[in-house]
Design an enzyme around this catalytic site. Sequence first.
Site, mmCIF file in Angstrom:
data_model
loop_
_atom_site.group_PDB
_atom_site.id
_atom_site.type_symbol
_atom_site.label_atom_id
_atom_site.label_comp_id
_atom_site.label_asym_id
_atom_site.label_seq_id
_atom_site.Cartn_x
_atom_site.Cartn_y
_atom_site.Cartn_z
ATOM 1 N N ALA A 71 -18.822 1.237 -54.492
ATOM 2 C CA ALA A 71 -19.382 1.558 -55.809
ATOM 3 C C ALA A 71 -20.789 0.996 -56.008
ATOM 4 C CB ALA A 71 -18.467 1.052 -56.901
ATOM 5 N N GLN A 179 -13.083 0.135 -62.259
ATOM 6 C CA GLN A 179 -11.914 -0.648 -62.683
ATOM 7 C C GLN A 179 -10.866 0.199 -63.399
ATOM 8 O OE1 GLN A 179 -11.281 -3.799 -61.860
ATOM 9 N NE2 GLN A 179 -13.254 -4.407 -61.033
ATOM 10 N N SER A 197 -14.584 3.034 -56.140
ATOM 11 C CA SER A 197 -14.466 2.210 -54.933
ATOM 12 C C SER A 197 -12.996 2.092 -54.540
ATOM 13 C CB SER A 197 -15.042 0.827 -55.248
ATOM 14 O OG SER A 197 -15.022 0.030 -54.106
ATOM 15 N N ALA A 198 -12.706 2.203 -53.238
ATOM 16 C CA ALA A 198 -11.298 2.218 -52.794
ATOM 17 C C ALA A 198 -10.630 0.847 -52.857
ATOM 18 C CB ALA A 198 -11.227 2.749 -51.361
ATOM 19 N N HIS A 199 -11.422 -0.220 -52.680
ATOM 20 C CA HIS A 199 -10.749 -1.522 -52.522
ATOM 21 C C HIS A 199 -10.255 -2.127 -53.833
ATOM 22 C CE1 HIS A 199 -13.914 -4.632 -53.598
ATOM 23 N NE2 HIS A 199 -14.698 -3.588 -53.456
ATOM 24 N N CYS A 323 -18.877 -10.767 -57.479
ATOM 25 C CA CYS A 323 -20.234 -10.552 -56.964
ATOM 26 C C CYS A 323 -21.194 -11.624 -57.449
ATOM 27 C CB CYS A 323 -20.742 -9.183 -57.370
ATOM 28 S SG CYS A 323 -19.571 -7.895 -57.004
#
Length: 376
Positions: A71, A179, A197-199, A323
């Site tokens: 992302a 999210q 985002s996949a994770h 992050c």
Amino acid sequence: MAVYLDHHATTPLDARVLDAMMPYLTDAYGNPSSQSHRWGWQAEAAVEHARERLAGTLAAVPDELVFTSGATESNNMLILGLLQKRARKGNHLITCTTEHRSVVDVAERWRTLGGAVTYLDVDSNGLIDPQHLAQACRQETVLISVMYANNEIGVVQPIDLLAEIAHERGIAFHCDGVQAYGKLSVDWSHVDMISLSAHKLYGPKGVGVAVIRRRPNVRIMAQQVGGGQENGRRAGTLNVAGIVGFAEAAELAFDEVGQESKRLGELRTRLWQGLKSIYPKAIINGHQSLRLPGNLNVSFMGIPSAKILLEAHDIALSAGSACSSGTGEPSHVIRALSSDPERAQCAIRFGLGRSTSETDINQTLERFSKLISKLT
Ligand code: PMP
């Protein structure tokens, strides 16, 4: 005892997702761009099947999805790409103070490139007032970017209303959906561009999607050029196993979303009630109900979060987004909610997820009971 409560930072790879990926990490290793042999065709077929499955969850047509490395890349590519493409129409971007750094830093980059940026404030619950958005729009506004659900306080913005304000004015609307995707039942059809985002939903790290609707005013300038993959919108050899894993993870999450959000909501309520009775001075950050079911963000007023994290080392928690956790800076999201600096200095994020059990919540409460008595 070890309890993982940092599901907003990342989630474990679901075993079913790994099974789906395995063939593409071993025998089926072709490059989907190789058009002259069956290894390439096999990989291409796997990517296109995954694209169709993911498009089905987003009310999108497959061609509207571009695969990325995650992302952060999707946000960079969609925001800068659209602003550059539409530079002749105008240079004004509207976003929000509580966005993820991969949006805020892109907005700052746009400013250093000579663009104009307005940051909308949020109220004390973390919500944007749609009227403020309407007032901020100008003739030269070409893009509005607002996240669906916040990664620190879980607050869910009124995206449909915000997108409507954009569309009435011919402005493109981008949403960081990381999210919310697979965690809430969302109608994505009003959103022109989406970052995923996949994770964050039990898929692999290093793979994401950027949705670019086929609509007037929604075009981007490619940020990564080279082999012309993804119809020239994002060059680079595709992460075939990751893409297959993303599609599998998304479908599993969508199959389970109703019951899982109910389960997590109940565990979250128990956790909050327990924490509040252990430490009555605890304050919840973000709207009480308009939030992700697995999110709880609490300021333990008077106890710095660094001390709590140290004492609770066998519970995976965080003071802000993963992050930014290396910077030691108090969270920009909590600071946007309140002028009291203590609120951000004492904030802890609890992120519940698929692996979270009742036992985990009980153990967390026991640990907090001990550490709060020690620290007060
Ligand atoms: N946006 C939000 C809201 C996020 O929570 C994250 C992950 N922390 C990102 C963007 C960046 O995603 P990725 O890790 O895939 O680059």
